[in-house]
Design a protein around this motif. Structure first.
Motif, short mmCIF file in Angstrom:
data_model
loop_
_atom_site.label_atom_id
_atom_site.label_comp_id
_atom_site.label_asym_id
_atom_site.label_seq_id
_atom_site.Cartn_x
_atom_site.Cartn_y
_atom_site.Cartn_z
N GLN A 23 0.84 -1.19 0.00
CA GLN A 23 0.00 0.00 0.00
C GLN A 23 0.88 1.25 0.00
N ARG A 67 0.47 4.17 1.25
CA ARG A 67 0.55 4.83 2.55
C ARG A 67 1.55 4.14 3.47
N TYR A 80 -3.56 -3.47 5.36
CA TYR A 80 -2.93 -2.17 5.51
C TYR A 80 -1.54 -2.16 4.87
N LYS A 104 7.55 13.99 0.06
CA LYS A 104 6.58 14.53 -0.90
C LYS A 104 7.32 15.21 -2.05
N ARG A 140 -0.36 9.66 -6.89
CA ARG A 140 -1.06 8.62 -6.12
C ARG A 140 -0.89 8.83 -4.62
N ILE A 141 0.20 9.52 -4.22
CA ILE A 141 0.50 9.65 -2.80
C ILE A 141 0.43 11.12 -2.39
N SER A 142 -0.52 11.44 -1.51
CA SER A 142 -0.66 12.82 -1.07
C SER A 142 0.14 13.03 0.22
N ASP A 157 -1.37 11.20 3.01
CA ASP A 157 -0.99 9.78 3.06
C ASP A 157 0.33 9.61 3.80
N ALA A 165 -0.17 10.18 7.49
CA ALA A 165 -0.94 9.06 8.04
C ALA A 165 -0.07 7.81 8.12
N GLY A 166 0.72 7.57 7.08
CA GLY A 166 1.58 6.40 7.06
C GLY A 166 2.67 6.48 8.10
#
Lengths: 188, 439
Positions: B139, B141, B206, B396, B404-406, B409, B412-413
């Motif tokens: 995943q 995240r 997850y 980032k 795909r990855i904000s 994310d 949160a990850g």
């Protein structure tokens, strides 16, 4: 400022170019100095362990080098925006309220100039003192290095970095003017 | 105004100014200058202190460690040693559930032992291990969370610029702090690894990436010769630098120089560095070193100002009277570190908080080396938390065009890893022996 004569513009440009060359030049000397320091220490370590012949004065050279390197490179670090800051909030302000952001930017750059001018105030007498009394580091008879050239670098570095801050402040003023020209001064 | 008031107001002013975006050394230096002026009533005193901080306090052999270790770190990043060690770790852990995640942690820990700049490892491993994990169905995240979490190992495992900065401002031995970072660094890596394996077992949704067949197929076989070729440079550099310091062969400054030359030779042998790239690395080194050393100059001024104001002593007395005990103080300290970590960078936090709390800790007779490890881990938790988790921003920025990855994310990850850091930090506080066993 909105209608500068060609001659003014040209002389402004050449001054700007000369200043950029100065900042880049100081930075190059500092850069080469770091490399030389690395080589010197390695040669000393090799000489000590393999030939039992340490080089005299390496410790003193390192001690004095740090001030030299910092003040040779600080102007360029400031120019490219590498001086440490937490700009998370500042960027948000610049994006949402550009006028406020540029005014803050001017104040911050002036504060930077003031800070290095204050260092300069104390650095000048210390340069004169070191030169007149011939201060040196090291042990007499073994290895001696004069202190005043380092203090001269400190003085020159402070002057150049303060000027560099003024240049940055000037960029912010220009950006502010451009912004208020674009928005017709409506956002005040 | 009393000294206490001046001291307190200047700490608040410094925090506000830094948060607003003023250059950190300028904020520390200028506010301290004005405070000393107020405290002493003459301009000579602050000018004298500032000049002393700018020249005399830098004229110390030990400050040579900063440019040299920064140079080594940047050269190592150029060698693509991060990719090499990650490939080897992948190969070794290919049969483990969540193996790619554990490999990221292991590779980060090994990479941290040859470089001291944490942000460098966040960027390196975003490029190296995030695509690999995504390729095997992990995943997004989780993948970025692992990279963010393990990037903080760089500042804890020696050599580390953060450990050096703490040692310099508290006048502790750099070698002692390097030694003290080893066990906590390994402990944190193990805690991450255990958590990743546990997550892969109990929350496979997850983590993702459970398609082992596809993985085994895609995995190229590695010969032992290849493994040796990829790990030898790292082993040699670790032996040279850390072995040199602990074995008493080199001072930390010399170890930095030897390590930098070693990294340069590796980069040249691997043909990863031409003349212009080397010059670029040297210029970058100068910028980073000059800004770190400027921070130390300003922090010297700031701690002299604090001592003059008497604020730390007053705070200390006040806390002693409150009878909250050592653990109470440390709890407050850690909460402040974490809160500040959400808005300021790690270096600024250390420079502001340590001179304030050092006099408070001293009466308890605790080890200042241990206190340094607690401070660094506490301040680093903030690297993983919003709104200003720098490690997350670096990831980032490195992902750049990958929509795909904000940023959300990434935060949160990273969150589970921030929690693990906090648990490890509590263990480090309760058992100082973990940090001090090797010192």
């Amino acid at each position: 400022m909105s209608d500068p004569s060609g001659a003014f513009e040209a002389s402004g440009n050449s001054i700007r170019r000369a200043f950029l060359t100065l900042v880049a030049g100081l930075n190059s000397v500092g850069t080469a100095w770091i490399f030389a320091l690395m080589v010197l220490i390695n040669v000393d370590v090799l000489a000590r362990y393999f030939f039992n012949a340490p080089i005299q004065g390496v410790a003193e050279v390192i001690e004095l080098s740090i001030v030299g390197i910092v003040f040779l490179q600080i102007s360029d670090a400031v120019r490219v925006g590498r001086l440490t800051r937490s700009d998370g909030l500042y960027r948000q302000i610049l994006m949402r309220q550009p006028a406020v952001g540029h005014i803050l930017g001017v104040l911050f750059d002036l504060a930077g100039a003031a800070f290095f001018m204050l260092i300069l105030l104390g650095a000048i007498p210390r340069l004169i003192e070191a030169y007149e009394r011939g201060y040196f580091a090291g042990n007499e008879g073994l290895f001696v290095v004069q202190v005043w050239p380092i203090r001269l670098i400190l003085v020159v570095g402070c002057i150049v970095v303060a000027l560099q801050f003024l240049v940055l402040a000037w960029h912010n003023v220009k950006a502010l003017q451009a912004h208020s020209a674009n928005s017709g001064g409506a956002d005040s | 105004m009393t000294g206490f008031e001046v001291g307190l107001l200047s700490v608040i002013a410094i925090l506000v100014l830094i948060y607003a975006g003023l250059y950190v050394p300028v904020a520390l230096g200028l506010v301290s200058f004005i405070s000393v002026w107020l405290l002493r009533g003459t301009l000579e005193a602050p000018i004298y202190l500032l000049t002393l901080a700018a020249s005399n306090s830098l004229e110390d052999y030990i400050f040579g460690v900063i440019p040299l270790f920064v140079l080594m770190g940047l050269l190592v990043s150029h060698c693509e040693l991060g990719r090499d060690i990650y490939e080897v770790a992948n190969h070794a852990l290919r049969r483990l559930k969540g193996g790619l995640g554990v490999a990221t942690v292991a590779a980060n820990a090994a990479f941290a032992a040859i470089t001291g700049v944490s942000i460098a490892s966040a960027a390196v491993f975003t490029r190296v291990s995030v695509p690999e994990m995504l390729r095997f169905g992990y995943q997004p995240r989780f993948a970025v969370g692992v990279v963010a979490g393990s990037s903080v190992l760089g500042m804890l495992i020696p050599p580390s610029v953060m450990l050096i900065i703490y040692a310099l401002i508290t006048e502790q031995s750099v070698a002692d702090l390097f030694t003290a970072g080893i066990v906590p660094g390994i402990l944190l890596s193990l805690a991450y690894a255990v958590a990743i394996v546990a997550m892969a077992h109990f929350m496979p949704g997850y983590v993702g990436g459970q398609d082992m067949a596809a993985r085994a197929e895609g995995q190229s076989k590695m010969t032992s010769r290849e493994i040796t070729y990829k790990t030898a440079p790292i082993v040699i550099l670790v032996l040279l630098v850390l072995g040199g310091i602990y074995g008493g062969f080199f001072t930390p400054t010399e170890a930095g120089a030897v390590g930098a030359l070693g990294a340069l030779i590796v980069a040249l042998l691997k043909r990863r560095l031409d003349r212009s790239a080397l010059w670029h690395v040297l210029v970058e080194t100068g910028h980073i070193a000059a800004s770190i050393l400027m921070l130390i100059v300003a922090a010297t001024m700031y701690s002299r100002m604090l001592a003059l104001s008497g604020l730390p002593n007053d705070l200390g007395e006040w806390i002693t009277q409150a009878e909250i005990g050592l653990y109470g103080i440390l709890a407050i300290y850690v909460v402040i570190l974490i809160l500040m970590g959400t808005i300021l960078d790690t270096t600024s936090i250390i420079l502001i908080m340590v001179p304030l709390f050092l006099p408070i800790m001293e009466p308890y007779g605790v080890s200042l080396v241990w206190f340094g490890i607690v401070t660094i881990v506490g301040a680093e938790i903030g690297l993983l938390t919003p709104p200003l988790g720098i490690a997350c921003y670096v990831i980032k920025a490195t992902l750049a065009d990958d929509d795909r990855i904000s940023l959300f994310d990434i935060f949160a990850g990273a969150f589970p890893f921030a929690v693990i850091m906090l648990i490890v930090l509590i263990l480090l506080i309760i058992f100082p022996g973990l940090s001090l066993v090797l010192v």
